[in-house]
Design an enzyme around this catalytic site. Structure first.
Site, short mmCIF file in Angstrom:
data_model
loop_
_atom_site.label_atom_id
_atom_site.label_comp_id
_atom_site.label_asym_id
_atom_site.label_seq_id
_atom_site.Cartn_x
_atom_site.Cartn_y
_atom_site.Cartn_z
N ASP A 65 132.34 22.29 132.44
CA ASP A 65 132.09 21.51 131.21
C ASP A 65 130.58 21.20 131.12
O ASP A 65 130.17 20.06 131.20
CB ASP A 65 132.93 20.22 131.30
N LYS A 67 128.67 21.91 128.53
CA LYS A 67 128.32 21.55 127.15
C LYS A 67 126.91 22.01 126.77
O LYS A 67 126.04 21.20 126.42
CB LYS A 67 128.44 20.03 126.93
N PHE A 68 126.68 23.33 126.80
CA PHE A 68 125.36 23.86 126.47
C PHE A 68 124.99 23.52 125.02
O PHE A 68 125.83 23.61 124.11
CB PHE A 68 125.34 25.39 126.64
N ILE A 71 118.38 26.31 122.30
CA ILE A 71 118.09 27.43 121.39
C ILE A 71 118.99 28.62 121.78
O ILE A 71 119.41 28.72 122.94
CB ILE A 71 116.59 27.81 121.41
N PRO A 72 119.27 29.51 120.82
CA PRO A 72 120.22 30.61 121.09
C PRO A 72 119.90 31.41 122.35
O PRO A 72 120.79 31.69 123.16
CB PRO A 72 120.12 31.48 119.83
N THR A 74 118.28 30.60 125.10
CA THR A 74 118.54 29.85 126.34
C THR A 74 120.04 29.73 126.60
O THR A 74 120.50 29.93 127.73
CB THR A 74 117.89 28.45 126.24
N THR A 139 135.05 13.06 121.66
CA THR A 139 136.18 12.15 121.37
C THR A 139 135.78 10.68 121.48
O THR A 139 136.52 9.81 121.05
CB THR A 139 137.37 12.43 122.30
N GLY A 230 140.97 12.46 132.86
CA GLY A 230 140.06 11.99 133.90
C GLY A 230 140.59 10.74 134.55
O GLY A 230 141.48 10.78 135.41
N ARG A 231 140.08 9.58 134.09
CA ARG A 231 140.35 8.30 134.75
C ARG A 231 141.83 7.96 134.99
O ARG A 231 142.15 7.42 136.06
CB ARG A 231 139.62 7.18 134.01
O1 C5P Z 1 138.35 9.66 132.01
P1 C5P Z 1 138.67 10.43 130.75
O2 C5P Z 1 140.11 10.92 130.72
O3 C5P Z 1 138.26 9.70 129.51
O4 C5P Z 1 137.76 11.75 130.87
C1 C5P Z 1 137.67 12.70 129.85
C2 C5P Z 1 136.84 13.85 130.30
O5 C5P Z 1 136.73 14.75 129.21
C3 C5P Z 1 135.41 13.48 130.69
O6 C5P Z 1 135.03 14.34 131.75
C4 C5P Z 1 134.59 13.78 129.45
O7 C5P Z 1 133.29 14.19 129.72
C5 C5P Z 1 135.38 14.95 128.84
N1 C5P Z 1 135.21 15.14 127.41
C6 C5P Z 1 135.54 14.18 126.47
N2 C5P Z 1 135.38 14.41 125.13
C7 C5P Z 1 134.93 15.60 124.71
C8 C5P Z 1 134.59 16.60 125.64
C9 C5P Z 1 134.77 16.33 126.98
O8 C5P Z 1 135.97 13.10 126.85
N3 C5P Z 1 134.84 15.86 123.41
#
Ligand code: C5P
Length: 253
Positions: A65, A67-68, A71-72, A74, A139, A230-231
């Site tokens: 993840d 997330k680049f 510029i195109p 790179t 999000t 994640g959490r």
């Molecule tokens: O802890 P949580 O469930 O909120 O983690 C969500 C994961 O998804 C994090 O690693 C966050 O960087 C990633 N993410 C996100 N929203 C996005 C893209 C990635 O929450 N649009």
């Protein structure tokens, strides 16, 4: 590219930790419960490509993840490097624009073609080329922030499918988006386009800083292929049990 995914395949766990030791512990603990592990900016900045080697060591799938957004030229070179690292999924920000996304898709296909021609790909890597996906709108960002801070005139509910369609036209394999927009994306992009949804909160978990949250089962019901958690898992007292509960919820959809 019709996807036959089991409930376990659909669960991506975010390795949102800051050391290789913590990542190793998480992978070891959850490798039988989870389909894919996600290495985000925190872990990548701390450990670099050690993480890619770690995923190979355990034979687990990895979503880089990164997330680049640059510029195109790179981003194209960064994509080549990601493909050569044999990550399973990697991403860029759709807000980097069409020229950037086109260059990224072209470079990724070239790098994969080179690897194929060199005969160095494993049968698994040959069957599944890495998926390049685009983050639409984070999000954590709500409609008000999009309009008031970023001055984006299009409402969020239209902006996300608009960016998804642009990503598809540029040759990307899918998008990262809130599950709240998954239905609208499916409608305009069709079935042959990956939708990966973070911002997932089971009923039993806290929202934290995510704005547009959806439960695991709802995300799949709305058309997501994968959910990123994640959490609710990483910070759980019993992480295995938390992951199992989520897979059970996915199986019931
Ligand atoms: O802890 P949580 O469930 O909120 O983690 C969500 C994961 O998804 C994090 O690693 C966050 O960087 C990633 N993410 C996100 N929203 C996005 C893209 C990635 O929450 N649009």
């Amino acid at each position: 590219m019709k996807r036959q995914l089991t409930p376990k395949d659909r669960l991506i766990v975010a390795l949102d930790v800051s050391s290789e030791a913590e990542a190793r512990a998480l992978i070891e603990e959850l490798k039988d419960e989870v389909g894919v592990f996600k290495c985000g900016l925190e872990l990548f900045t701390a450990c670099g490509t050690t993480l890619f080697a770690l995923a190979k060591e355990y034979g687990v799938k990895l979503f880089f993840d990164g997330k680049f957004h640059d510029i195109p030229n790179t981003v194209a070179h960064a994509c080549k490097a990601a493909v050569r690292q044999s990550v399973d999924i990697f991403n860029l920000h759709a807000l980097g624009g069409a020229a950037m996304m086109e260059a990224a898709a072209k470079a990724s296909a070239e790098a994969y073609g080179e690897l194929k021609a060199s005969g160095s790909l494993s049968p698994a890597a040959l069957a599944n080329p890495p998926a390049l996906i685009a983050v639409t709108i984070l999000t954590s960002m709500d409609a008000k922030a999009l309009q008031d801070e970023l001055k984006v005139q299009l409402p969020l509910a239209q902006m996300v499918p608009y960016l998804a369609q642009m990503a598809q036209r540029c040759g990307l394999d899918g998008v990262v988006a809130s599950a709240q927009e998954a239905g609208a994306i499916r409608e305009v992009c069709g079935d042959d386009f990956l939708i990966v949804t973070p911002g997932i909160r089971p009923k039993w978990a806290e929202a934290n800083d995510q704005s547009r949250i959806v439960t695991p089962g709802d995300a799949i019901a709305r058309g997501a292929d994968y959910i990123v958690v994640g959490r609710p898992i990483v910070k759980a007292k019993d992480r295995k049990a938390a992951a199992r509960l989520i897979v059970e919820e996915l199986a019931a959809v």
